[in-house]
Motif scaffolding. Sequence first.
Motif, PDB file in Angstrom:
ATOM      1  N   ARG A 140      13.712  14.310  14.206  1.00  0.00           N
ATOM      2  CA  ARG A 140      14.573  14.406  13.030  1.00  0.00           C
ATOM      3  C   ARG A 140      13.740  14.555  11.767  1.00  0.00           C
ATOM      4  NH1 ARG A 140      17.762   9.083  13.046  1.00  0.00           N
ATOM      5  NH2 ARG A 140      15.708   8.377  13.744  1.00  0.00           N
ATOM      6  N   LYS A 141      14.373  15.140  10.757  1.00  0.00           N
ATOM      7  CA  LYS A 141      13.617  15.383   9.528  1.00  0.00           C
ATOM      8  C   LYS A 141      14.540  15.305   8.325  1.00  0.00           C
ATOM      9  CE  LYS A 141      10.697  18.854   7.263  1.00  0.00           C
ATOM     10  NZ  LYS A 141       9.715  17.882   6.775  1.00  0.00           N
ATOM     11  N   ASN A 142      14.271  14.362   7.433  1.00  0.00           N
ATOM     12  CA  ASN A 142      14.817  14.348   6.085  1.00  0.00           C
ATOM     13  C   ASN A 142      13.816  13.596   5.229  1.00  0.00           C
ATOM     14  OD1 ASN A 142      15.391  11.497   6.117  1.00  0.00           O
ATOM     15  ND2 ASN A 142      17.298  11.933   7.235  1.00  0.00           N
ATOM     16  N   ASP A 143      14.037  13.549   3.931  1.00  0.00           N
ATOM     17  CA  ASP A 143      13.033  12.974   3.043  1.00  0.00           C
ATOM     18  C   ASP A 143      12.754  11.511   3.363  1.00  0.00           C
ATOM     19  OD1 ASP A 143      13.002  15.438   1.891  1.00  0.00           O
ATOM     20  OD2 ASP A 143      14.107  14.858   0.087  1.00  0.00           O
ATOM     21  N   ARG A 144      13.807  10.731   3.619  1.00  0.00           N
ATOM     22  CA  ARG A 144      13.613   9.307   3.920  1.00  0.00           C
ATOM     23  C   ARG A 144      12.830   9.124   5.215  1.00  0.00           C
ATOM     24  NH1 ARG A 144      15.822   6.050   7.260  1.00  0.00           N
ATOM     25  NH2 ARG A 144      17.495   7.505   7.807  1.00  0.00           N
ATOM     26  N   ILE A 145      13.170   9.911   6.237  1.00  0.00           N
ATOM     27  CA  ILE A 145      12.463   9.823   7.517  1.00  0.00           C
ATOM     28  C   ILE A 145      11.010  10.269   7.358  1.00  0.00           C
ATOM     29  CG2 ILE A 145      12.320  10.864   9.810  1.00  0.00           C
ATOM     30  CD1 ILE A 145      15.387  10.850   9.871  1.00  0.00           C
ATOM     31  N   ASP A 146      10.791  11.343   6.597  1.00  0.00           N
ATOM     32  CA  ASP A 146       9.421  11.821   6.388  1.00  0.00           C
ATOM     33  C   ASP A 146       8.574  10.789   5.652  1.00  0.00           C
ATOM     34  OD1 ASP A 146      10.014  14.128   7.671  1.00  0.00           O
ATOM     35  OD2 ASP A 146      10.041  15.406   5.898  1.00  0.00           O
ATOM     36  N   ALA A 195      -0.040  14.491  10.630  1.00  0.00           N
ATOM     37  CA  ALA A 195       0.166  13.160  11.208  1.00  0.00           C
ATOM     38  C   ALA A 195       1.630  12.742  11.124  1.00  0.00           C
ATOM     39  CB  ALA A 195      -0.714  12.143  10.494  1.00  0.00           C
ATOM     40  N   THR A 196       2.274  13.020   9.991  1.00  0.00           N
ATOM     41  CA  THR A 196       3.694  12.668   9.884  1.00  0.00           C
ATOM     42  C   THR A 196       4.529  13.512  10.839  1.00  0.00           C
ATOM     43  OG1 THR A 196       4.062  14.216   8.057  1.00  0.00           O
ATOM     44  CG2 THR A 196       3.429  11.981   7.469  1.00  0.00           C
ATOM     45  N   SER A 197       4.104  14.748  11.072  1.00  0.00           N
ATOM     46  CA  SER A 197       4.823  15.606  12.011  1.00  0.00           C
ATOM     47  C   SER A 197       4.743  15.040  13.418  1.00  0.00           C
ATOM     48  CB  SER A 197       4.239  17.022  11.970  1.00  0.00           C
ATOM     49  OG  SER A 197       4.888  17.870  12.887  1.00  0.00           O
ATOM     50  N   ARG A 249       0.863  -1.180   0.000  1.00  0.00           N
ATOM     51  CA  ARG A 249       0.000   0.000   0.000  1.00  0.00           C
ATOM     52  C   ARG A 249       0.897   1.227   0.000  1.00  0.00           C
ATOM     53  NH1 ARG A 249      -5.464   0.058   3.689  1.00  0.00           N
ATOM     54  NH2 ARG A 249      -6.761  -1.060   2.175  1.00  0.00           N
ATOM     55  N   TRP A 250       0.555   2.169  -0.868  1.00  0.00           N
ATOM     56  CA  TRP A 250       1.293   3.430  -0.916  1.00  0.00           C
ATOM     57  C   TRP A 250       0.649   4.390   0.080  1.00  0.00           C
ATOM     58  CZ3 TRP A 250       5.532   3.554  -4.099  1.00  0.00           C
ATOM     59  CH2 TRP A 250       5.608   2.548  -5.085  1.00  0.00           C
ATOM     60  N   VAL A 251       1.444   4.881   1.010  1.00  0.00           N
ATOM     61  CA  VAL A 251       0.949   5.826   2.011  1.00  0.00           C
ATOM     62  C   VAL A 251       1.581   7.175   1.694  1.00  0.00           C
ATOM     63  CG1 VAL A 251       0.654   6.299   4.454  1.00  0.00           C
ATOM     64  CG2 VAL A 251       0.850   3.929   3.666  1.00  0.00           C
ATOM     65  N   VAL A 252       0.783   8.075   1.153  1.00  0.00           N
ATOM     66  CA  VAL A 252       1.297   9.311   0.570  1.00  0.00           C
ATOM     67  C   VAL A 252       0.873  10.503   1.417  1.00  0.00           C
ATOM     68  CG1 VAL A 252       1.377  10.710  -1.519  1.00  0.00           C
ATOM     69  CG2 VAL A 252       1.121   8.234  -1.705  1.00  0.00           C
ATOM     70  N   GLU A 253       1.819  11.361   1.713  1.00  0.00           N
ATOM     71  CA  GLU A 253       1.508  12.559   2.495  1.00  0.00           C
ATOM     72  C   GLU A 253       0.793  13.585   1.626  1.00  0.00           C
ATOM     73  OE1 GLU A 253       4.309  14.481   5.520  1.00  0.00           O
ATOM     74  OE2 GLU A 253       4.360  15.936   3.863  1.00  0.00           O
ATOM     75  N   ASN A 254      -0.410  13.943   2.062  1.00  0.00           N
ATOM     76  CA  ASN A 254      -1.170  15.041   1.454  1.00  0.00           C
ATOM     77  C   ASN A 254      -1.393  14.849  -0.050  1.00  0.00           C
ATOM     78  OD1 ASN A 254      -2.546  17.426   1.102  1.00  0.00           O
ATOM     79  ND2 ASN A 254      -0.729  18.738   1.223  1.00  0.00           N
ATOM     80  N   VAL A 255      -2.284  13.924  -0.400  1.00  0.00           N
ATOM     81  CA  VAL A 255      -2.509  13.631  -1.823  1.00  0.00           C
ATOM     82  C   VAL A 255      -3.194  14.770  -2.572  1.00  0.00           C
ATOM     83  CG1 VAL A 255      -2.629  11.147  -1.435  1.00  0.00           C
ATOM     84  CG2 VAL A 255      -4.733  12.484  -1.434  1.00  0.00           C
TER      85      VAL A 255
END
Length: 220
Positions: free
Chosen positions: A95-101, A82-84, A51-57
């Motif tokens: 922590r915050k980077n693209d992979r972690i987000d 929610a991701t925040s 399943r693709w879980v996409v932030e803010n479609v």
Amino acid sequence: MLLGVDPHKSTHTATAVDPESNQQAGSLRIEASRAGYRRLLTWGRRWPQRRWVVENVNGLSRHLAQWLVARGESVIDVPASATSRVRQLPRGGGRKNDRIDAAAAATAYIHGDGREGEVEGHTTALALLDERRVNLAQARVRSVNQLHAVLRDLLPGGAPPQQSADQAAALLRTVRPAGDAEKVRKDLARELVTEIRALDKRLAENAARMEELAGPRAAR
């Protein structure tokens, strides 16, 4: 497998997260392009149950989400809030980077956030066609008004209102221009007749497509 996606304007990053262990199983960054989308889908297909879980479609990932859905993929929409929250958990440490987000999006879904991404379908298609119809109709009105103004100066007494392109063309065939101004007016009138005929054709094609889409629904 949950494939979290963190979208940006020019790139998207996906991270695979095992929903049982919440462990990451891989990550991929792509360009926001069709070639990048195909690369992402090929990468994701290594997990048959995904399943693709996409932030803010409805934001930067809208095009990607719709592209995936159109190819039969399951897409979950997770809000950025929610991701925040996930990043503030003890393991996240803020922590915050693209992979972690991207992983945070998948984890947010594990925690109960997210909903099925909305699919653009019948209603959206009709709305697009209706918007095009309005634009075409407005363009036709402008061309008709311009033609009427030219004919008013070209013909004694002007031209009757609400005439078709064919009727205007028939009137023009009776005109024998004298002088440069009249010649230019007749040329402009011919161009406008051609424009109106083209717009009439596009409006008819648009109406046929709308009827084709609306027909099966209207018959229910």
